[in-house]
Design a protein around this motif. Structure first.
Motif, short mmCIF file in Angstrom:
data_model
loop_
_atom_site.label_atom_id
_atom_site.label_comp_id
_atom_site.label_asym_id
_atom_site.label_seq_id
_atom_site.Cartn_x
_atom_site.Cartn_y
_atom_site.Cartn_z
N MET A 42 0.31 -1.23 -0.17
CA MET A 42 -0.19 -0.12 0.17
C MET A 42 0.74 1.01 -0.16
O MET A 42 2.27 1.23 0.70
N PRO A 43 0.39 2.54 -0.28
CA PRO A 43 1.02 3.32 -0.59
C PRO A 43 0.60 4.02 1.20
O PRO A 43 0.69 3.57 1.61
N LEU A 44 2.12 4.72 1.23
CA LEU A 44 2.65 5.05 2.92
C LEU A 44 1.01 6.22 2.81
O LEU A 44 1.53 7.60 2.25
N LEU A 45 0.36 6.12 3.62
CA LEU A 45 -0.55 6.42 4.43
C LEU A 45 0.00 8.33 4.78
O LEU A 45 0.94 8.17 5.89
N PRO A 46 -0.60 9.66 4.39
CA PRO A 46 -0.56 11.22 4.88
C PRO A 46 -0.04 10.49 6.63
O PRO A 46 -1.54 10.17 7.03
#
Length: 357
Positions: A42-46
């Motif tokens: 998954m993309p790194l969540l802000p």
């Protein structure tokens, strides 16, 4: 990257990788069970995304599936190979390299002690760059996070091939019950249910027990002509998942009125409920008055609705008799995504960000 939920645009911005100085960052979540192992990228969540605003449909860049990664079941070399394979495949599908990974959380069955954790951490340190944050938990922790979207509070009950109850109190205390494998008595598991059914068939055949519909049902499913052949079938490959696959036959016979099959399921319900109650009591999740509210995350094929004989529903009814504040939760995301959310939370905590665990 954008993610849409109820007309709102979710933006997951590209963040610079501290290890390489360039490119996007990703996190990995892994759910390693006795039957299969799943890894998601998954993309790194802000860090600015609040826990209560997480979208139901989280952005998964890639998903990979492999076999068993429980070292107690397949041995350490095979378990390590499976973990390396599924991680490599998830990254390959996502188009990212290992240097883009900021954190990875593995929830793996068979992780029951600091020694187990350190073993897997050692494996991971050999394949990931130094900047990658590594977290190893029991697979039950990832399953709990899948129902609470990363918040470690409440209790999870897993019953698939194996079974376990695991819980966290608000102050971080944790407790577990069961999850000790078939030899030590996980009788509420799929393996436990099916093994008792096979035993009932053998007993009926040699006169030590009553006749049961399980005999014809199981023999037909396995393509065998006599209970005598069950001996060879069982021991040629006594893998837990292979035997646990017979649970639907037990449920069908119980629904058809077979008393032996029905008793096996009733006993399984009691065992599963007892494991949850043990965790609730040790952590005092129900509060001092016994009526406090807490989530019970339900995970695993045994707990899924099976026509009229719904094992999961019966377990919840049994728990509610003693703890009316229990709130059953069916996860909206899979445990591997729960593990990824844990990786994000652990990373935010280390960085002093908005940790939601």
């Amino acid at each position: 990257m954008k993610k849409y939920k109820n007309g709102e645009i979710w933006r997951f911005e590209k963040e610079e990788d501290p290890g390489t100085g360039t490119g996007s960052s990703v996190i990995l979540g892994l759910d390693g069970g006795t039957t299969s192992t799943i890894c998601v990228c998954m993309p790194l969540l802000p860090s600015s995304v609040p826990y209560h605003h997480l979208p139901d449909s989280l952005p998964v860049l890639a998903r990979a599936v492999a076999g068993c990664s429980n070292h107690n079941s397949v041995g350490e070399p095979a378990a390590r190979d499976t973990l390396e394979q599924v991680i490599a495949e998830a990254l390959s599908k996502s188009g990212f390299s290992r240097s883009a990974v900021r954190a990875i959380c593995l929830g793996v069955s068979g992780v029951n002690s600091p020694t187990d954790q350190e073993r897997i951490l050692t494996w991971l340190r050999d394949i990931f760059p130094f900047h990658v944050k590594l977290y190893v938990q029991n697979d039950a922790v990832a399953a709990l996070a899948s129902g609470t979207m990363g918040k470690l509070h409440g209790c999870v009950l897993i019953s698939g091939t194996g079974c376990i109850s695991y819980g966290f109190a608000e102050d971080g205390r944790e407790a577990r019950a069961a999850g000790v494998g078939p030899v030590l008595g996980d009788w509420g598991s799929g393996y436990g249910i099916a093994a008792q059914a096979l035993t009932a068939v053998v007993k009926a055949h040699d006169g030590r027990g009553p006749q049961t519909m399980l005999t014809n049902s199981i023999l037909h499913t396995l393509g065998l002509s006599s209970p005598d052949e069950l001996i060879g079938w069982t021991y040629v490959d006594p893998s837990w998942a292979r035997i646990a696959a017979l649970v639907p036959e037990v449920v069908s016979c119980a629904e058809a009125g077979d008393q032996i099959a029905n008793k096996i399921l009733v006993d399984a319900v009691r065992e599963l409920a007892l494991s949850v109650k043990a965790v609730v009591q040790r952590l005092q999740l129900c509060g001092e008055d016994g009526n406090g509210s807490f989530p019970i995350v339900m995970v695993g094929g045994v707990l899924e609705a099976n026509k009229s004989w719904d094992i999961g529903k019966e377990v919840i009814n049994c728990i509610l008799e003693e703890y009316p504040g229990a709130c059953p939760v069916r996860p909206k995301v899979e445990p591997a995504v729960g593990a990824a959310l844990l990786a994000w939370n652990f990373l935010m905590k280390e960085q002093g960000g908005n940790c939601h665990s």
